[in-house]
Design an enzyme around this catalytic site. Structure first.
Site, PDB file in Angstrom:
ATOM      1  N   HIS A 180     -19.196 -22.263 -77.035  1.00 33.95           N
ATOM      2  CA  HIS A 180     -20.410 -21.437 -76.247  1.00 33.95           C
ATOM      3  C   HIS A 180     -21.610 -21.602 -77.616  1.00 33.95           C
ATOM      4  CE1 HIS A 180     -20.677 -16.927 -75.031  1.00 33.95           C
ATOM      5  NE2 HIS A 180     -21.731 -17.705 -75.731  1.00 33.95           N
ATOM      6  N   HIS A 226     -25.558 -20.841 -77.828  1.00 34.22           N
ATOM      7  CA  HIS A 226     -26.884 -20.481 -76.914  1.00 34.22           C
ATOM      8  C   HIS A 226     -27.857 -21.416 -78.038  1.00 34.22           C
ATOM      9  CE1 HIS A 226     -25.471 -17.078 -75.054  1.00 34.22           C
ATOM     10  NE2 HIS A 226     -24.848 -16.970 -76.240  1.00 34.22           N
ATOM     11  N   LYS A 273     -20.682 -18.458 -65.860  1.00 37.62           N
ATOM     12  CA  LYS A 273     -20.991 -17.711 -67.385  1.00 37.62           C
ATOM     13  C   LYS A 273     -20.737 -16.136 -66.150  1.00 37.62           C
ATOM     14  CE  LYS A 273     -21.067 -15.160 -70.863  1.00 37.62           C
ATOM     15  NZ  LYS A 273     -21.463 -15.947 -71.886  1.00 37.62           N
ATOM     16  N   HIS A 291     -18.318 -12.888 -70.266  1.00 38.67           N
ATOM     17  CA  HIS A 291     -18.425 -11.804 -71.593  1.00 38.67           C
ATOM     18  C   HIS A 291     -17.615 -10.808 -71.472  1.00 38.67           C
ATOM     19  CE1 HIS A 291     -21.516  -9.876 -74.856  1.00 38.67           C
ATOM     20  NE2 HIS A 291     -21.293  -9.430 -73.970  1.00 38.67           N
ATOM     21  N   HIS A 308     -16.205 -15.244 -76.636  1.00 33.82           N
ATOM     22  CA  HIS A 308     -15.819 -14.279 -78.510  1.00 33.82           C
ATOM     23  C   HIS A 308     -14.898 -12.915 -78.822  1.00 33.82           C
ATOM     24  CE1 HIS A 308     -19.460 -12.424 -75.630  1.00 33.82           C
ATOM     25  NE2 HIS A 308     -19.813 -13.171 -75.839  1.00 33.82           N
ATOM     26  N   ASP A 368     -20.823 -19.424 -80.184  1.00 29.52           N
ATOM     27  CA  ASP A 368     -22.131 -18.193 -80.387  1.00 29.52           C
ATOM     28  C   ASP A 368     -23.051 -18.185 -81.219  1.00 29.52           C
ATOM     29  OD1 ASP A 368     -22.726 -16.366 -78.157  1.00 29.52           O
ATOM     30  OD2 ASP A 368     -22.035 -14.059 -79.093  1.00 29.52           O
TER      31      ASP A 368
HETATM   32 ZN   LIG Z   1     -23.017 -16.016 -76.399  1.00 27.72          ZN
END
Ligand SMILES: [Zn+2]
Length: 347
Positions: A14, A16, A99, A136, A174, A246
């Protein structure tokens, strides 16, 4: 006492990487990782196979030649996602997962899903094709307290989705609560990523002694008992739990503001932090499972062939406190303790 450890090269399930100047600034900092699941919440979001392929090419162009990170792309699920496009993108090797953001849950999630019945045909097609759904895991109902949003998501969204589409493989991304740990532990066809920072900080780190915007992320860190539950899950050896940092860079200007952005930039020092966490918990022998084996097993991929080495030294490893990103700076996550485990890459 163990002073060195050789592991299969870890993966980040995960991550970004953003786009443009920020992508160029941060991409190389994930260089210890073999592969990373790349989040699609750009502006505008990555919603088609063609957009995922174009974003993958931008990432590859931003990586320096010595960095071998392989981006595993995702598509952002919306109420108008075309199942045929998604299936084709998976078949052609462009995407590895899809996602799900509940609308409004986090950074750039305005296009997320409001009515889960609308995406049921897509989820059915994904189950049939074996495409994992990354979630999420927070509801966005303003009536639900921010510290309860993960637990309510499990009851109101996640469990109903899994019951309606039992063949769907789901990653609860997460996780931040013992509720998340318990739910994943009690079920099959589900995995969970755990971030580096949620193993280190609880909500006091954000709120006590002055507000600390660089510890603010979503889902927000919870009370200490939840952090300890995450530590037990990560170090348990249970294959359903694996690393997803994350790592989520924002310019410092946007973090240190009256309405600060959510996200911790942990890519540079994650492996040093995790070695210390696992050592403290007497679980160094399980670090490789968490960072390098359990994730590939869930995604049906082989573990990486090459290795990295972690060496504990008397002097701490030095990481930058900030990195430049165009005209901005990005603060690197500060775990609050010195990092004696150094990463030797290649091993
Ligand atoms: Zn994230």
């Amino acid at each position: 006492m163990t002073n060195s450890l050789t592991l299969r090269r870890p993966d980040d399930w995960h991550l970004h990487l953003r786009d443009g100047e920020m992508l160029a600034a941060v991409a190389a900092y994930s260089g210890h990782f073999g592969r990373a699941i790349i989040m699609p919440n750009l502006v505008p979001p990555v919603v088609t196979g063609a957009q995922a392929a174009a974003y993958r090419d931008r990432i590859l162009a931003a990586l320096p030649p010595e960095v071998t990170l392989r981006p595993l792309m995702t598509i952002y699920l919306t109420e108008t996602t075309d199942p045929a496009d998604l299936i084709a993108a998976h078949r052609d090797g462009i995407i590895s997962a899809v996602k799900l953001y509940p609308a409004g849950a986090t950074t750039n999630s305005a296009s997320g899903v409001r009515d889960f019945d609308k995406v049921r045909p897509v989820l059915e097609a994904m189950a049939e094709a074996g495409i994992p759904l990354c979630t999420h895991g927070e509801v966005t109902d303003p009536a639900v307290d921010i510290f309860d949003r993960e637990a309510v998501f499990i009851d109101k969204v996640l469990d109903p989705i899994r019951r309606a589409t039992p063949g769907l493989r789901v990653v609860m991304e997460h996780i931040t609560t013992s509720d998340g740990v318990d739910y994943v532990s009690a079920n099959q066809n589900i995995g969970a990523t755990i971030t580096t920072h949620h193993l280190v900080i609880n909500r006091n780190h954000i709120l006590v002694g002055g507000i600390k915007p660089h510890y603010y992320c979503l889902p927000v860190a919870k009370r200490e008992s939840h952090r300890l539950a995450l530590r037990r899950a990560a170090t348990s050896g249970d294959q359903r739990f694996f690393l997803g940092t994350d790592s989520a860079p924002h310019p410092d200007r946007a973090k240190e503001s009256a309405c600060g952005c959510a996200g911790c930039f942990t890519a540079p020092n994650t492996m040093s932090i995790l070695a210390q966490v696992f050592e403290e918990d007497g679980a160094l022998d399980r670090l490789e499972g968490f960072t390098s084996l359990n994730g590939p097993a869930f995604y049906g991929l082989p573990a990486n062939e090459d290795m990295i080495r972690l060496v504990k030294r008397d002097t701490p490893a030095t990481y930058p406190t900030h990195i430049p990103a165009g005209d901005e700076t990005v603060t690197v996550f500060d775990p609050g303790f010195p990092l004696y485990w150094h990463v030797e890459d290649p091993a």
